[in-house]
Enzyme design. Structure first.
Site, short mmCIF file in Angstrom:
data_model
loop_
_atom_site.label_atom_id
_atom_site.label_comp_id
_atom_site.label_asym_id
_atom_site.label_seq_id
_atom_site.Cartn_x
_atom_site.Cartn_y
_atom_site.Cartn_z
CD GLU A 44 -4.13 12.82 3.25
OE1 GLU A 44 -5.07 13.33 2.65
OE2 GLU A 44 -3.85 11.61 3.18
CG HIS A 96 1.17 5.11 4.10
ND1 HIS A 96 0.15 5.81 3.52
CD2 HIS A 96 0.96 5.14 5.44
CE1 HIS A 96 -0.68 6.24 4.47
NE2 HIS A 96 -0.21 5.85 5.65
NE ARG A 97 3.50 5.04 -2.98
CZ ARG A 97 2.95 5.67 -4.01
NH1 ARG A 97 3.56 5.67 -5.19
NH2 ARG A 97 1.81 6.30 -3.87
CD1 TRP A 117 -9.56 10.37 0.45
CD2 TRP A 117 -11.02 8.90 -0.41
NE1 TRP A 117 -8.93 9.66 -0.55
CE2 TRP A 117 -9.80 8.75 -1.09
CE3 TRP A 117 -12.10 8.08 -0.77
CZ2 TRP A 117 -9.61 7.82 -2.11
CZ3 TRP A 117 -11.91 7.15 -1.79
CH2 TRP A 117 -10.69 7.03 -2.43
P1 ADP Z 1 -0.73 7.63 0.49
O1 ADP Z 1 -1.72 7.06 -0.50
O2 ADP Z 1 -1.29 7.80 1.86
O3 ADP Z 1 -0.05 8.86 -0.01
P2 ADP Z 1 0.99 5.51 -0.32
O4 ADP Z 1 0.40 5.71 -1.68
O5 ADP Z 1 2.45 5.56 -0.23
O6 ADP Z 1 0.39 6.50 0.71
O7 ADP Z 1 0.49 4.08 0.21
C1 ADP Z 1 1.23 2.90 0.04
C2 ADP Z 1 1.29 2.50 -1.42
O8 ADP Z 1 2.40 1.66 -1.64
C3 ADP Z 1 0.08 1.71 -1.90
O9 ADP Z 1 -0.59 2.49 -2.87
C4 ADP Z 1 0.68 0.47 -2.57
O10 ADP Z 1 0.12 0.25 -3.84
C5 ADP Z 1 2.12 0.85 -2.73
N1 ADP Z 1 3.07 -0.28 -2.74
C6 ADP Z 1 2.96 -1.48 -2.16
N2 ADP Z 1 4.05 -2.22 -2.40
C7 ADP Z 1 4.89 -1.47 -3.14
C8 ADP Z 1 6.19 -1.68 -3.71
N3 ADP Z 1 6.86 -2.81 -3.54
N4 ADP Z 1 6.72 -0.67 -4.42
C9 ADP Z 1 6.06 0.50 -4.58
N5 ADP Z 1 4.84 0.76 -4.08
C10 ADP Z 1 4.26 -0.22 -3.36
#
Ligand code: ADP
Length: 242
Positions: free
Chosen positions: A30, A72-73, A102
């Site tokens: 995505e 995003h991670r 969604w």
């Molecule tokens: P997508 O949902 O589009 O695949 P992500 O799940 O990576 O993208 O979106 C960012 C996520 O990172 C959020 O779900 C959030 O809960 C998480 N997040 C925020 N801070 C941290 C952290 N310090 N360590 C790990 N994950 C985190």
């Protein structure tokens, strides 16, 4: 970006084993949302702790992993110069892993939204059969509310719709809400909380894998993966990912 309305499931939290996987072996499915990327980077650099494992699936026949959850991670860690991330490898094609979509919905002026969609080069055609066509995957989206419209096309057209909605939400022209279930969107429409919902066919797992193998991506919030468990929080130092 918009607000999420997640269906209420009772999914148990489970402690699962994770492994460290190199970021460069992960493939997104995505597009990213800039604001979410920034929020993650701020969070992880602030605490120095990475607490949510990536969810990955092996790409058959390749030394690569599909990012099921964690776009995003993944992008954020890469931006920080990290090399790997704690990851849970899923048995993606097992019945335990479900993929839904969604449904973006908005509160605001239908005319303004249609005007902006048309400015993006999209066709918006009044069509009482739009929803059925969308569910069969014959059009990019159905736009359903008091009236009903077809937006012809496929992936590229879905990306344009997503871009328009994101922009209009940032500009404050619409209130954008993503529904996990169409029924919830309908309930809120009946209550007057939202005006229109965009309906599209959810991709299948095979669709997702094929797309990734082609090196393409969906627009944000196209897939909504559901597992029978929520992985428990982990406690990994950010500095250990370099
Ligand atoms: P997508 O949902 O589009 O695949 P992500 O799940 O990576 O993208 O979106 C960012 C996520 O990172 C959020 O779900 C959030 O809960 C998480 N997040 C925020 N801070 C941290 C952290 N310090 N360590 C790990 N994950 C985190």
């Amino acid at each position: 970006m918009g607000v999420e309305k997640v269906p209420k499931y009772n999914i148990p939290i489970k402690k699962v084993d994770y492994v460290f996987i190199e970021l460069e072996k992960m493939k997104p499915h995505e597009q990213l949302v800039q604001k979410e990327l920034e929020a993650f980077i701020e969070s992880v650099t602030g605490s120095g702790i990475f607490w949510k494992a990536m969810l990955l699936a092996k790409v058959p026949g390749e030394d690569l992993y599909l990012i099921v959850d964690g776009h995003h991670r993944w992008a954020g860690l890469q931006k920080l110069g990290a090399k790997k991330a704690p990851s849970v490898i899923l048995d993606y094609f097992s019945d335990d892993v479900k993929v839904y979509t969604w449904y973006p919905a908005f509160k605001g002026s239908l005319d303004r939204v249609i005007e902006r969609l048309k400015a993006e080069g999209l066709e918006v055609i009044e069509d009482p059969e739009a929803e059925e066509k969308a569910e069969r995957g014959e059009i990019a989206f159905a736009l359903v509310g008091e009236r009903s419209f077809s937006i012809p096309g496929a992936l590229d057209e879905q990306k344009k719709v997503s871009k328009v909605l994101d922009e209009m939400s940032v500009e404050g022209e619409i209130e954008l809400i993503y529904y996990g279930l169409k029924e919830d969107a309908r309930d809120d429409m009946a209550k007057g909380e939202v005006d229109y919902v965009f309906i599209r066919k959810a991709p299948t797992k095979e669709d997702v894998m094929e797309l990734v193998k082609r090196g393409e991506v969906y627009s944000p919030k196209t897939t909504r993966h559901v597992l029978p468990f929520i992985p428990d929080m982990i406690d990994v130092k950010l500095e250990d990912l370099f």
